[in-house]
Design an enzyme around this catalytic site. Sequence first.
Site, PDB file in Angstrom:
ATOM      1  N   GLU A   1       9.187 -26.174  41.141  1.00  0.00           N
ATOM      2  CA  GLU A   1       9.328 -27.316  40.242  1.00  0.00           C
ATOM      3  C   GLU A   1       8.382 -27.183  39.048  1.00  0.00           C
ATOM      4  OE1 GLU A   1       8.348 -30.661  42.696  1.00  0.00           O
ATOM      5  OE2 GLU A   1      10.177 -30.471  43.884  1.00  0.00           O
TER       6      GLU A   1
ATOM      7  N   TYR B   1      14.885 -37.396  52.415  1.00  0.00           N
ATOM      8  CA  TYR B   1      15.267 -36.708  51.189  1.00  0.00           C
ATOM      9  C   TYR B   1      16.789 -36.611  51.103  1.00  0.00           C
ATOM     10  CZ  TYR B   1      10.534 -34.931  50.200  1.00  0.00           C
ATOM     11  OH  TYR B   1       9.217 -34.807  49.878  1.00  0.00           O
TER      12      TYR B   1
END
Length: 166
Positions: A67, A22
Amino acid sequence: MKKLNEFLGNHIIYTYENGWEYEIYIKNSHTIDYRIHSGMVKGRWVRNQEAHIVKLLEGVYKVSWTEPTGTDVSLNFMLNEKRTHGACFFPKWVHEHPEITVCYQNDYIDLMKESREKYETYPKYVLDEFSDITFIKNVGVDNEKVISKAPYEGMTDDIRAEKLTF
């Protein structure tokens, strides 16, 4: 905010123990941008994600957010040790249909919300792992060039080799 100064503006690449890589940019005191380079949602990237960012101890920071997919994330950055610990709670639908989320999320917020309502949320798929920070560089706050294009194969190597600069 002063206590966050050494953390804000950091561009970080980290790899979880399971191999997922990531990239995150701590854009300012309440916003992050990120790209996902491997794993279940490889190719996903997001800009201007609202986040809660706090300093826990000297050199230790926590970044947490929810999210539009319904995924909850909480990451601890231990800068002195070049380690992180992440707890990500993926809704069942993201685990079963990750391809829906592999996009530039900002252009597909409505699709994320629709999918969150259409598919099952529980049980959640939990990623609770440590990772190694393999790159960290302060590129200043609110730098719109850091996470400005889709991830590509070898991008993190290019960043670490400073072939991509911001």
